[in-house]
Structure formats: structure tokens, C-alpha cells
Scaffold this motif. Structure first.
Motif: not given
Length: 219
Positions: A142-147, A149-155, A198-206
């Protein structure tokens, strides 16, 4: 309403190498007793069908790439997750609500017998993205599938535009309302990514991306 970024693309060399590692239960495609059997080429072709602007081969490649960065997996668990990634969007029709169930059933008809139950279970989790606390493989998938959401803004913006194209049959006002509902549900979750790494890497940008798109949908 879906979760990527680019229009359907032809199979890349990376995809050809990755699909070559899959262990199909059946070597050819055929209809046999109600079971749909797919070969490697047909699996890849499913992800290059017209209308797949996000849920395409690029999405699968991105997910498989993310899987390579996950540590402390047994060979069996890595194989299970790889199969689940390959099959989780094999059936995708934006006008239907049972894509995950149909994809799980198709996977169960094609992967090796000792993997079928777990691969099917994991794919079904992608409908709600809800995972039990002790379900590590579910949390990773699930974290992979939702990753995205935490991509850089342009992506992320390219992903959002691609999702809109997949739902181009939905009128603008209805799409904005439906999309906002889905994004609001993700934003309200105390945990978006059930895997801690994944949470540590992507939660804030997501959360930043979700807030930005929600603002655009209400504008």
C-alpha cells in the motif's frame, strides 16, 4: 478516484527484464474451464491499453523500483510483492468499481499455486488501502502504491492531470467533488503510508501535495 503521471507507453527494456522474472502458472494464454490464462506479453499489453494515462506500465515500473529499495525481505516475500505489483492494476476500467477484485481473481489464476492466496489478498487491499497493524507485506504494498502522493510537486501535478484524463467521461463539477472527497479522506488519515520507512520519507510532501490539489479543486 485513482492514484501517476504519463500516457500509455510501449514496453521498455526495464519492463521486459522485470516481466521475465515472473513465474507464471501457465505458459500460454487460453480460456480453460472459465479461467483466463495470460502470458507475459499479454500482461504487459494490458498496461499499455488506450485510456491508461496513469495506471500503466510506468506505474508498475515505478512500484517495482520502489520495491527494490525495501530492505529485510525474504526471497519469497519479495516474489509475492513483485507479483502483487504486476497484477494489482491488470484490470482497470475507470467506469467500474470492482477493478481490484477482478485483478485479484486474474492474478490467482495465473501466479504459482503457493502464492495465489497471498497475492490475491494483497491486491484486494488496494481497494481501500486499509492495512492491519501486523501486516508488513500489506503495509509495504500500500505504501508503494500510494508513494506518488509524496512525489515532488511537478510529478504529482502530472499524476493529478493523468488521473483526470482517466476520468474524462466524468463532468468537471462531478469530478472535482469526487476527487476532493477521495483526497480529503487520505488527508484526514493519521497515517497515509502504513510502512514506517515510507511514512518518514513521504508523509510531509504527500500532505502538502494533497492540500495543494484540494485548494485547486475548490477554486
Amino acid at each position: 478516484m485513482g492514484k501517476g503521471a504519463q500516457a500509455p507507453c510501449p514496453p521498455s527494456n526495464t519492463s521486459n527484464r522485470m516481466v521475465g522474472t515472473l513465474r507464471f502458472a501457465h505458459p500460454t494464454a487460453d480460456q480453460n474451464g472459465g479461467h483466463l490464462v495470460m502470458n507475459r506479453e499479454e500482461l504487459v499489453a494490458a498496461y499499455t491499453a488506450s485510456g491508461r494515462h496513469y495506471h500503466n506500465l510506468t506505474h508498475i515500473e515505478d512500484c517495482l523500483s520502489a520495491l527494490t529499495r525495501v530492505e529485510n525481505l525474504s526471497p519469497l516475500d519479495r516474489e509475492i510483492l513483485s507479483e502483487a505489483i504486476w497484477w494489482h492494476d491488470v484490470i482497470y476500467d475507470a467506469t467500474r468499481s470492482d477493478n481490484e477484485e477482478l485483478s485479484a481473481r486474474l492474478a490467482e489464476q495465473n501466479v504459482r499455486e503457493n502464492l495465489r492466496q497471498e497475492v490475491g489478498r494483497l491486491i484486494r487491499l488496494t481497494k481501500t488501502h486499509d492495512v492491519q497493524p501486523d501486516d508488513r507485506l500489506g503495509a509495504i504494498l500500500i505504501s508503494i502504491d500510494l508513494s506518488i502522493l509524496g512525489a515532488e510537486p511537478a510529478r504529482y501535478d502530472a499524476y493529478a492531470a493523468a488521473i483526470r484524463q482517466e476520468f474524462i467521461h466524468v463532468p468537471g463539477r462531478d469530478y472535482r467533488a469526487g476527487r476532493a472527497k477521495v483526497l480529503s479522506q487520505f488527508a484526514a488519515r493519521p497515517v497515509i503510508f502504513p510502512d514506517a520507512a515510507f511514512a518518514a520519507r513521504y508523509d510531509r510532501p504527500a500532505r502538502d501535495n494533497l492540500a495543494r490539489e484540494l485548494a485547486s479543486l475548490s477554486g
